[in-house]
Design a protein around this motif. Structure first.
Motif, mmCIF file in Angstrom:
data_model
loop_
_atom_site.group_PDB
_atom_site.id
_atom_site.type_symbol
_atom_site.label_atom_id
_atom_site.label_comp_id
_atom_site.label_asym_id
_atom_site.label_seq_id
_atom_site.Cartn_x
_atom_site.Cartn_y
_atom_site.Cartn_z
ATOM 1 N N PRO A 1 0.812 -1.217 0.000
ATOM 2 C CA PRO A 1 0.000 0.000 0.000
ATOM 3 C C PRO A 1 0.846 1.267 0.000
ATOM 4 C CG PRO A 1 -0.950 -1.608 1.492
ATOM 5 C CD PRO A 1 0.354 -2.185 1.028
ATOM 6 N N GLY A 2 0.486 2.188 -0.904
ATOM 7 C CA GLY A 2 1.164 3.470 -0.996
ATOM 8 C C GLY A 2 2.425 3.470 -1.822
ATOM 9 N N ALA A 3 2.824 2.317 -2.352
ATOM 10 C CA ALA A 3 4.086 2.232 -3.091
ATOM 11 C C ALA A 3 4.028 2.998 -4.408
ATOM 12 C CB ALA A 3 4.444 0.775 -3.361
ATOM 13 N N GLU A 4 5.166 3.571 -4.776
ATOM 14 C CA GLU A 4 5.337 4.155 -6.099
ATOM 15 C C GLU A 4 6.065 3.144 -6.971
ATOM 16 O OE1 GLU A 4 7.638 7.842 -8.420
ATOM 17 O OE2 GLU A 4 7.334 7.939 -6.256
ATOM 18 N N ASN A 5 5.657 3.023 -8.209
ATOM 19 C CA ASN A 5 6.266 2.055 -9.119
ATOM 20 C C ASN A 5 7.324 2.717 -10.005
ATOM 21 O OD1 ASN A 5 5.221 0.138 -12.008
ATOM 22 N ND2 ASN A 5 6.677 -0.433 -10.437
ATOM 23 N N ILE A 6 8.567 2.273 -9.842
ATOM 24 C CA ILE A 6 9.657 2.650 -10.745
ATOM 25 C C ILE A 6 10.379 1.361 -11.105
ATOM 26 C CG2 ILE A 6 11.634 4.142 -11.177
ATOM 27 C CD1 ILE A 6 10.862 5.819 -8.795
ATOM 28 N N PRO A 7 10.042 0.731 -12.225
ATOM 29 C CA PRO A 7 10.706 -0.524 -12.605
ATOM 30 C C PRO A 7 12.226 -0.371 -12.577
ATOM 31 C CG PRO A 7 8.826 -0.115 -14.027
ATOM 32 C CD PRO A 7 9.006 1.119 -13.204
ATOM 33 N N TRP A 8 12.913 -1.397 -12.119
ATOM 34 C CA TRP A 8 14.344 -1.272 -11.858
ATOM 35 C C TRP A 8 15.146 -0.900 -13.097
ATOM 36 C CZ3 TRP A 8 18.120 -4.812 -13.729
ATOM 37 C CH2 TRP A 8 17.622 -5.950 -14.383
ATOM 38 N N ARG A 9 14.741 -1.359 -14.259
ATOM 39 C CA ARG A 9 15.494 -0.999 -15.462
ATOM 40 C C ARG A 9 15.240 0.447 -15.898
ATOM 41 N NH1 ARG A 9 18.666 -4.597 -17.744
ATOM 42 N NH2 ARG A 9 18.208 -6.820 -17.637
ATOM 43 N N GLU A 10 14.221 1.087 -15.345
ATOM 44 C CA GLU A 10 13.888 2.457 -15.720
ATOM 45 C C GLU A 10 14.297 3.478 -14.668
ATOM 46 O OE1 GLU A 10 9.715 2.565 -16.632
ATOM 47 O OE2 GLU A 10 9.801 0.708 -17.786
ATOM 48 N N ASP B 1 22.117 4.440 -16.401
ATOM 49 C CA ASP B 1 21.171 4.197 -17.485
ATOM 50 C C ASP B 1 21.832 3.440 -18.631
ATOM 51 O OD1 ASP B 1 18.591 4.433 -18.683
ATOM 52 O OD2 ASP B 1 19.325 6.070 -19.928
ATOM 53 N N ALA B 2 23.101 3.725 -18.891
ATOM 54 C CA ALA B 2 23.819 3.010 -19.945
ATOM 55 C C ALA B 2 23.873 1.518 -19.635
ATOM 56 C CB ALA B 2 25.227 3.572 -20.098
ATOM 57 N N TYR B 3 24.083 1.179 -18.377
ATOM 58 C CA TYR B 3 24.087 -0.232 -17.971
ATOM 59 C C TYR B 3 22.689 -0.834 -18.016
ATOM 60 C CZ TYR B 3 23.468 -3.963 -14.558
ATOM 61 O OH TYR B 3 23.057 -5.105 -13.919
ATOM 62 N N LEU B 4 21.730 -0.167 -17.391
ATOM 63 C CA LEU B 4 20.389 -0.741 -17.277
ATOM 64 C C LEU B 4 19.690 -0.860 -18.621
ATOM 65 C CD1 LEU B 4 19.209 1.094 -14.042
ATOM 66 C CD2 LEU B 4 19.861 -1.301 -14.268
ATOM 67 N N SER B 5 19.891 0.105 -19.501
ATOM 68 C CA SER B 5 19.206 0.078 -20.797
ATOM 69 C C SER B 5 19.813 -0.942 -21.753
ATOM 70 C CB SER B 5 19.237 1.469 -21.439
ATOM 71 O OG SER B 5 20.564 1.884 -21.687
ATOM 72 N N ALA B 6 20.996 -1.472 -21.419
ATOM 73 C CA ALA B 6 21.619 -2.484 -22.277
ATOM 74 C C ALA B 6 20.873 -3.811 -22.204
ATOM 75 C CB ALA B 6 23.075 -2.678 -21.878
ATOM 76 N N THR C 1 22.997 -8.129 -0.422
ATOM 77 C CA THR C 1 24.023 -7.094 -0.370
ATOM 78 C C THR C 1 25.013 -7.200 -1.520
ATOM 79 O OG1 THR C 1 25.182 -8.502 1.233
ATOM 80 C CG2 THR C 1 23.900 -6.674 2.092
ATOM 81 N N ARG C 2 25.300 -8.410 -2.004
ATOM 82 C CA ARG C 2 26.213 -8.456 -3.127
ATOM 83 C C ARG C 2 25.541 -7.970 -4.388
ATOM 84 N NH1 ARG C 2 23.215 -11.710 -5.097
ATOM 85 N NH2 ARG C 2 23.016 -13.880 -4.471
ATOM 86 N N GLY C 3 24.193 -7.893 -4.391
ATOM 87 C CA GLY C 3 23.511 -7.240 -5.497
ATOM 88 C C GLY C 3 23.831 -5.758 -5.544
ATOM 89 N N LEU C 4 24.045 -5.154 -4.370
ATOM 90 C CA LEU C 4 24.461 -3.751 -4.320
ATOM 91 C C LEU C 4 25.853 -3.595 -4.923
ATOM 92 C CD1 LEU C 4 23.387 -2.968 -0.628
ATOM 93 C CD2 LEU C 4 22.056 -2.547 -2.694
ATOM 94 N N ALA C 5 26.767 -4.506 -4.547
ATOM 95 C CA ALA C 5 28.135 -4.440 -5.055
ATOM 96 C C ALA C 5 28.194 -4.722 -6.550
ATOM 97 C CB ALA C 5 29.010 -5.431 -4.287
ATOM 98 N N THR C 6 27.407 -5.699 -7.004
ATOM 99 C CA THR C 6 27.372 -6.030 -8.433
ATOM 100 C C THR C 6 26.913 -4.834 -9.250
ATOM 101 O OG1 THR C 6 26.890 -8.352 -7.925
ATOM 102 C CG2 THR C 6 26.400 -7.600 -10.150
ATOM 103 N N THR C 7 25.917 -4.137 -8.766
ATOM 104 C CA THR C 7 25.413 -2.958 -9.476
ATOM 105 C C THR C 7 26.490 -1.895 -9.586
ATOM 106 O OG1 THR C 7 23.174 -3.410 -8.702
ATOM 107 C CG2 THR C 7 23.632 -1.180 -9.479
ATOM 108 N N ALA C 8 27.211 -1.659 -8.512
ATOM 109 C CA ALA C 8 28.283 -0.674 -8.545
ATOM 110 C C ALA C 8 29.297 -1.015 -9.635
ATOM 111 C CB ALA C 8 28.970 -0.594 -7.186
ATOM 112 N N LEU C 9 29.693 -2.276 -9.714
ATOM 113 C CA LEU C 9 30.663 -2.682 -10.733
ATOM 114 C C LEU C 9 30.116 -2.475 -12.138
ATOM 115 C CD1 LEU C 9 32.242 -5.962 -9.298
ATOM 116 C CD2 LEU C 9 33.166 -3.644 -9.265
ATOM 117 N N ASN C 10 28.879 -2.860 -12.358
ATOM 118 C CA ASN C 10 28.305 -2.718 -13.703
ATOM 119 C C ASN C 10 28.166 -1.257 -14.120
ATOM 120 O OD1 ASN C 10 27.945 -5.425 -14.610
ATOM 121 N ND2 ASN C 10 26.241 -5.660 -13.184
ATOM 122 N N VAL C 11 27.770 -0.407 -13.206
ATOM 123 C CA VAL C 11 27.655 1.020 -13.527
ATOM 124 C C VAL C 11 29.034 1.611 -13.817
ATOM 125 C CG1 VAL C 11 26.944 3.278 -12.655
ATOM 126 C CG2 VAL C 11 25.506 1.284 -12.227
#
Length: 326
Positions: free
Chosen positions: A82-91, A197-202, A277-287
Motif C-alpha cells: 500500500p502506498g508504493a510508487e512504481n519505478i521498474p528497476w530498469r527504468e 542508465d547506460a548499464y540498465l538500458s543495455a 548485499t552483493r547485489g548492491l556491489a554487483t550494481t556498482a561494478l556494472n555502472v
C-alpha cells in the motif's frame, strides 16, 4: 596580437567571444567516488518485511518509509505494498525517474525475491538517497503466488552441494581501471544517472544461478571462467568459499585497490550469503563499466552446509507474511 591591441591598431571595435575550454571531468572517478561514499556510510544490507510493516503501522509519522516497487508495471498492477510508487528497476536511471522521490524519508525498495531490488537500491544510494532493499522482496510480504509472480527460494530445489575450499586467494591489484564517457554533462548527479542508465538500458541480466556458474567452472574451457568474488566478510570467507574466489567485502568494492583486482574485460561473478548485499556491489561494478553478475540466492544456493551459509535461507513458513496489498 591580443584583442585589445587589434582594436587600437585597426579601429575595429569588439572581438568574438571565445568560451574557455570546459573543465574535463573523470566520469569514472565521479561514479566510483559516489559508490565509495555510499558504501562508506555503512548502509544496511537489507530490511525485513515485518520491520517495514511495523514502521508503516506504528502511528509515528516521523519514521514512515517511502515504498518503491522496482517490479514491472504489469506486476505492480497485480498487487503492491500500500502506498508504493512504481519505478521498474530498469527504468530507475532514466531522466526524471527519481525526481519526485522524497529526500527526507527512508526509501524502502522491493522487487520479487530481493535481487533486482538491490540494483535499484544501489543506484539510489549512489545518488544520495537513504535507501534500503526489502529482504526476499515480495516473497516476504505476501503468500499469494499470483502477486509474488516469481518463485521464491526453495531449499529442496534451489540449493546444491558443490565443492568449497578454504585456500586464501588474495588477488592482484594489477588491472587498469575502466574509462567512462556517458555524457557531455559535468554535473555529478547527471554523470551517475547516465552511467547507470547506460548499464540498465543495455538489457543484460545481472543474475546467474549457482548451477550455471558451476557448469562454467567445470566445462573444461578455461577461457569462459569468470572471476569469482566473495563479498562476504573475511571471517565468513575463511570458513569456506567457491574454489578460486577472491575476497572483497561488499562495502569496500568501490575502493581503487580492490577495483584494480578486477579486469574490465572478464566476466565477474559475486556472491554473499543470500544475494541481497552483493547485489548492491554487483550494481556498482556494472555502472562503473565492469561485466558483473550476482549469483542468485548467494552461498545458500551453492552449499547446504549451515556452518558455511551462516545466514539462514528463505523458509516460507517463517520468512513470509500475509500483509495487505493493493
Amino acid at each position: 596580437i591580443g584583442c585589445l591591441a587589434m582594436t587600437v591598431m585597426t579601429g575595429v571595435v569588439g572581438c568574438p567571444f571565445v568560451a574557455p575550454p570546459a573543465e574535463e571531468v573523470d566520469q569514472f572517478e565521479v561514479v566510483r567516488s559516489a559508490f565509495a561514499t555510499y558504501f562508506g556510510s555503512d548502509p544496511a544490507g537489507a530490511i525485513k518485511a515485518d520491520t517495514v510493516f511495523e514502521s508503516m503501522n506504528d502511528a509515528n509519522e516521523l519514521n514512515q518509509p517511502y515504498i518503491v516497487s522496482a517490479r514491472s508495471a504489469e506486476h505492480f498492477a497485480i498487487g503492491h505494498i500500500p502506498g508504493a510508487e512504481n519505478i521498474p528497476w530498469r527504468e530507475i536511471a532514466q531522466a526524471g525517474a527519481i525526481d519526485n522521490l522524497p529526500t527526507d524519508r527512508q526509501l524502502v525498495v522491493y522487487c520479487y525475491t530481493g535481487h533486482t531490488g538491490a540494483v535499484a537500491t544501489a543506484y539510489l544510494g549512489a545518488q544520495g538517497f537513504d535507501a534500503v532493499n526489502m529482504k526476499w522482496g515480495m516473497c516476504s510480504w505476501t503468500r499469494d503466488q499470483d502477486v509474488r509472480v516469481a518463485q521464491c527460494f526453495d531449499d529442496t530445489v534451489d540449493s546444491n552441494d558443490f565443492a568449497l575450499e578454504t585456500t586464501d586467494n588474495p588477488g592482484s591489484a594489477t588491472n587498469d581501471l575502466p574509462t567512462l564517457d556517458v555524457t557531455t554533462s559535468t554535473d555529478e548527479a547527471e554523470i551517475i544517472r547516465a552511467a547507470a542508465d547506460a548499464y540498465l538500458s543495455a538489457g543484460t541480466s545481472p543474475i546467474i544461478t549457482a548451477a550455471d556458474l558451476f557448469e562454467l567452472l567445470n566445462d573444461g574451457i578455461d577461457s569462459n571462467d569468470p572471476v569469482i568474488v566473495s563479498v562476504r566478510s573475511p571471517e565468513h570467507y575463511a570458513l569456506g568459499h567457491i574454489p578460486g574466489a577472491i575476497n572483497i567485502p561488499w562495502k569496500t568494492i568501490a575502493d581503487v585497490d580492490n577495483l584494480r583486482k578486477l579486469s574490465p574485460d572478464q566476466e565477474i561473478v559475486e556472491y554473499r550469503s543470500t544475494g541481497h548485499t552483493r547485489g548492491l556491489a554487483t550494481t556498482a561494478l556494472n555502472v562503473l563499466g565492469y561485466n558483473a553478475k550476482n549469483m542468485k540466492f548467494g552461498i545458500i544456493a551453492w552449499t547446504q552446509d549451515p556452518d558455511i551459509r551462516v545466514a539462514g535461507p528463505f523458509v516460507d513458513e517463517t520468512e513470509s507474511n500475509d500483509y495487505m496489498v493493493e
